[in-house]
Design an enzyme around this catalytic site. Sequence first.
Site, PDB file in Angstrom:
ATOM      1  N   ASN A  12       3.647  -3.080  -2.675  1.00 14.02           N
ATOM      2  CA  ASN A  12       4.030  -3.510  -3.913  1.00 14.02           C
ATOM      3  C   ASN A  12       3.867  -5.003  -4.177  1.00 14.02           C
ATOM      4  O   ASN A  12       4.673  -5.735  -3.369  1.00 14.02           O
ATOM      5  CB  ASN A  12       5.638  -3.227  -4.057  1.00 14.02           C
ATOM      6  N   LYS A  14       4.706  -6.976  -6.379  1.00 12.15           N
ATOM      7  CA  LYS A  14       5.809  -7.513  -7.349  1.00 12.15           C
ATOM      8  C   LYS A  14       5.072  -8.642  -8.122  1.00 12.15           C
ATOM      9  O   LYS A  14       4.246  -8.095  -8.631  1.00 12.15           O
ATOM     10  CB  LYS A  14       6.791  -8.279  -6.464  1.00 12.15           C
ATOM     11  N   HIS A 104      12.482   0.671  -9.345  1.00 12.60           N
ATOM     12  CA  HIS A 104      12.711  -0.140  -8.033  1.00 12.60           C
ATOM     13  C   HIS A 104      13.909  -0.807  -8.058  1.00 12.60           C
ATOM     14  O   HIS A 104      14.416  -1.438  -9.242  1.00 12.60           O
ATOM     15  CB  HIS A 104      11.684  -1.240  -8.097  1.00 12.60           C
ATOM     16  N   GLU A 106      14.759  -3.871  -7.784  1.00 13.67           N
ATOM     17  CA  GLU A 106      14.767  -5.192  -8.782  1.00 13.67           C
ATOM     18  C   GLU A 106      14.835  -5.054 -10.019  1.00 13.67           C
ATOM     19  O   GLU A 106      15.478  -5.723 -11.062  1.00 13.67           O
ATOM     20  CB  GLU A 106      13.471  -5.874  -8.188  1.00 13.67           C
ATOM     21  N   GLU A 177      14.529   2.579  -0.272  1.00 13.21           N
ATOM     22  CA  GLU A 177      14.558   1.073  -0.258  1.00 13.21           C
ATOM     23  C   GLU A 177      15.949   0.641   0.038  1.00 13.21           C
ATOM     24  O   GLU A 177      16.587   0.239  -1.198  1.00 13.21           O
ATOM     25  CB  GLU A 177      13.953   0.352  -1.223  1.00 13.21           C
ATOM     26  N   GLY A 183      13.025  -7.949   1.424  1.00 13.76           N
ATOM     27  CA  GLY A 183      12.725  -9.423   1.271  1.00 13.76           C
ATOM     28  C   GLY A 183      13.656 -10.131   2.339  1.00 13.76           C
ATOM     29  O   GLY A 183      13.567 -11.331   2.318  1.00 13.76           O
ATOM     30  N   SER A 223      11.296  -4.794   4.173  1.00  7.85           N
ATOM     31  CA  SER A 223      10.913  -5.697   5.539  1.00  7.85           C
ATOM     32  C   SER A 223      10.230  -4.595   6.481  1.00  7.85           C
ATOM     33  O   SER A 223       9.925  -4.902   7.607  1.00  7.85           O
ATOM     34  CB  SER A 223      12.183  -6.047   6.111  1.00  7.85           C
TER      35      SER A 223
HETATM   36  P1  13P Z   1       9.662  -6.249   1.369  1.00  8.67           P
HETATM   37  O1  13P Z   1       8.665  -5.475   2.263  1.00  8.67           O
HETATM   38  O2  13P Z   1       9.134  -7.624   1.024  1.00  8.67           O
HETATM   39  O3  13P Z   1      11.252  -6.380   1.993  1.00  8.67           O
HETATM   40  O4  13P Z   1       9.769  -5.626   0.169  1.00  8.67           O
HETATM   41  C1  13P Z   1      10.319  -4.085   0.177  1.00  8.67           C
HETATM   42  C2  13P Z   1       9.990  -3.574  -1.162  1.00  8.67           C
HETATM   43  O5  13P Z   1      10.817  -4.040  -2.333  1.00  8.67           O
HETATM   44  C3  13P Z   1       8.885  -2.729  -1.734  1.00  8.67           C
HETATM   45  O6  13P Z   1       8.986  -2.334  -2.989  1.00  8.67           O
END
Ligand code: 13P
Length: 263
Positions: A12, A14, A104, A106, A177, A183, A223
């Site tokens: 992803n 982002k 997601h 976010e 997740e 992150g 992560s």
């Molecule tokens: P990270 O791997 O950067 O923690 O992000 C995970 C994520 O949100 C994947 O959709």
Amino acid sequence: MTVARVKMLAGNWKMHKLNSEVEAFFAAFVQSLGLSPEQRLAGRLDLLFAVPATILAQAAKTCKPLGISVAAQNVHWEASGAYTGEISLPMLREVGVTATLIGHSERRQYFAETDATVAKKTKACLQDGVLPLVCVGETLAERDGGLVESVISRQMQSILAAVGSGAGLSDLVVAYEPVWAIGTGRTATAAQAQSVHALIRSLVTDAFGASAASALRIVYGGSANPSNIKELLAEKDIDGALVGGASLKPEEFAKMARAALAV
Ligand code: 13P
């Protein structure tokens, strides 16, 4: 009957990367991976990248001959209409996109995505033949408050209602997740992740039976990186990973793909 589930490694991106970076990224990724197109297409691992809307077309064109799928990060449930700023499933399909993230954390946190909109999007994807990767997960406050089971159950109920019957569960991917692991460098332990993945599969079993539930792929995100991927994928209900930061670096993501193939 138990269905063999093909592992999925999904990146992803982002809100990262430009069209001008796409070709070089995939050339480096494929080189690092070191497999022939036939080996990549052998069906042992699904590779997918969820990229920003502006580079979907370019990424889909570049990835098609490589046996890699391209996903959007969001989609609208209507095929067209007065929805400024939104993108529909026919628009995605037109440029060769075969999957999309939905819900997601976010998007839930910053863009008012709700269980109700997640359900509408999931249903539209299943009807349209675009693979939905639907995200669920609890916040740290919810985990600390002992609410993991109730939060995941609530999020899953709306997804399962959208699915309607267990027949199409191989056409759906659920991504667990935990928000506190995204992150932050703080990965869920393999045991923590497995216990929520088992919960998700048991909710699907309650809804549609064990055979349907065994077809559903549940991937972990938060992560995930080359050092922890093997341990995560060794768990029986963890069918892959959704990777943020480490998917931006072709060599890192290739290492993860090789680890996934070795599990
Ligand atoms: P990270 O791997 O950067 O923690 O992000 C995970 C994520 O949100 C994947 O959709």
